[in-house]
Design a protein around this motif. Structure first.
Motif, short mmCIF file in Angstrom:
data_model
loop_
_atom_site.label_atom_id
_atom_site.label_comp_id
_atom_site.label_asym_id
_atom_site.label_seq_id
_atom_site.Cartn_x
_atom_site.Cartn_y
_atom_site.Cartn_z
N ASP A 209 0.84 -1.21 -0.04
CA ASP A 209 0.00 -0.24 0.05
C ASP A 209 0.89 1.36 0.03
O ASP A 209 0.60 2.30 -0.57
CB ASP A 209 -0.95 0.09 1.16
CG ASP A 209 -2.06 -1.03 1.14
OD1 ASP A 209 -2.32 -1.34 0.04
OD2 ASP A 209 -2.52 -1.52 1.99
N SER A 210 1.78 1.29 0.81
CA SER A 210 2.76 2.53 0.82
C SER A 210 4.08 1.94 1.51
O SER A 210 3.95 1.01 2.50
CB SER A 210 2.20 3.42 1.68
OG SER A 210 2.08 3.19 3.02
N GLU A 212 5.58 3.78 3.96
CA GLU A 212 5.42 3.88 5.30
C GLU A 212 4.66 2.93 5.93
O GLU A 212 5.13 2.59 7.17
CB GLU A 212 4.80 5.50 5.49
CG GLU A 212 5.62 6.47 5.20
CD GLU A 212 5.65 6.61 3.52
OE1 GLU A 212 4.88 6.15 2.76
OE2 GLU A 212 6.69 7.40 3.00
N ASP A 213 3.74 2.31 5.46
CA ASP A 213 2.87 1.22 6.11
C ASP A 213 3.95 -0.07 6.23
O ASP A 213 3.72 -0.66 7.25
CB ASP A 213 1.67 1.14 5.20
CG ASP A 213 0.41 2.05 5.21
OD1 ASP A 213 0.70 2.75 6.09
OD2 ASP A 213 -0.22 2.06 4.39
N LEU A 214 4.53 -0.34 5.16
CA LEU A 214 5.51 -1.30 5.48
C LEU A 214 6.63 -1.06 6.42
O LEU A 214 6.83 -2.30 7.32
CB LEU A 214 6.40 -1.74 3.94
CG LEU A 214 7.07 -2.88 3.93
CD1 LEU A 214 6.35 -4.13 4.22
CD2 LEU A 214 7.68 -3.02 2.56
N ASN A 216 6.02 0.57 9.25
CA ASN A 216 5.26 0.13 10.35
C ASN A 216 4.95 -0.87 10.74
O ASN A 216 4.99 -1.69 11.86
CB ASN A 216 3.98 1.00 10.54
CG ASN A 216 4.17 2.54 10.47
OD1 ASN A 216 5.20 3.01 10.95
ND2 ASN A 216 3.37 3.27 9.76
N GLU A 217 4.62 -1.93 9.66
CA GLU A 217 4.33 -3.38 9.86
C GLU A 217 5.61 -4.13 10.22
O GLU A 217 5.50 -5.15 10.75
CB GLU A 217 3.66 -3.93 8.39
CG GLU A 217 3.60 -5.54 8.55
CD GLU A 217 3.29 -5.90 7.06
OE1 GLU A 217 3.73 -7.05 6.69
OE2 GLU A 217 2.85 -5.19 6.07
#
Length: 260
Positions: A209-210, A212-214, A216-217
């Motif tokens: 998705d992004s 930044e999301d990766l 965080n994950e």
């Protein structure tokens, strides 16, 4: 750069005694006078010898105490010296590398540097990228040995790479991305050696998705770092200070003062 070794010099003054004897001019008492004089001289000599011995022993004891104290103090300074000096050591090294690359390329130079304490000893390691562009960037990790000397832990990356770390472990993460593909390379420091801490994680940007999301994950966060660029000597350098919260500062000139 070698540490200065403090040398303690101790000088001892030894006291000496003298006995002044005089004759009273009475010939009938010559033998008595001679005996008294001899006895007085012998006594004075014994007293002087004892005084010298006592003084020498006292000086020796003082020297031993002061030497032990100086040794302990020197050890304390050595132990804390690198803690105090590492920012200046790193900053001097970064500056010299910036100038070296610039001299070799008619003023063109680009560097990035950040810090992470990989061995948790209170002195951070330097993550340092230098070159002229993405095509020739080289990223190395540097540490300081017990003498305060710069030690190269090895080449760990090149272009299209960002500095990051894994929050749960504190491991260094080289976040690479180019032409739609990316990967996270995990590294840690053990016994003075930088090594892979786990298998790399590879991904395709089309399948996430992004970025930044990766991050965080995966529990990854960027390391605060400074980027310094200079196109030529006449133009001079410009620096950007990138913070972990996503903000940045533009600084005129080559900024080498940052160090955690």
């Amino acid at each position: 750069m070698k540490k200065a070794i403090t040398v303690l010099c101790l000088s001892a003054a030894v006291l000496t005694g003298c006995q002044d004897t005089t004759n009273n001019g009475n010939e009938n008492n010559d033998a008595t006078t001679a005996a008294v004089t001899t006895t007085a001289e012998s006594t004075a000599a014994n007293i002087t010898t004892e005084a010298v011995t006592t003084t020498t022993e006292a000086v020796t004891a003082t020297a031993d105490t002061e030497t032990a104290s100086a040794t302990t103090h020197e050890a304390d300074v050595s132990a804390g010296g690198i803690q105090d000096m590492y920012p200046a050591i790193y900053q001097s090294f970064i500056k010299s590398e910036f100038e070296r690359v610039a001299e070799e390329n008619n003023g063109l130079v680009s560097i990035c540097y950040g810090f992470l304490d990989l061995d948790a000893n209170g002195i951070p390691e330097l993550i340092f990228q230098r070159g002229t562009c993405e095509a020739d960037f080289a990223i190395n990790v540097f540490t300081l040995d017990s003498e305060g000397e710069i030690k190269d832990l090895g080449l760990i990356g090149g272009g299209h790479t960002s500095f990051a770390y894994e929050k749960d472990t504190g491991d260094l993460v080289m976040a690479w991305g180019h032409m739609g593909a990316g990967s996270f390379e995990y590294m840690k420091m053990e016994d003075g050696v930088l090594k892979k801490s786990k298998e790399p994680y590879s991904f395709n940007f089309d399948n996430i998705d992004s970025y930044e999301d990766l991050f965080n994950e995966k529990g990854i966060e960027y390391i605060e770092f400074v980027d310094v660029y200079q196109s030529d000597f006449e133009a001079g350098a410009t620096s950007w200070f990138y913070h972990t919260d996503g903000t940045d500062e533009k600084i005129k000139g080559a900024y080498f003062d940052y160090c955690i």
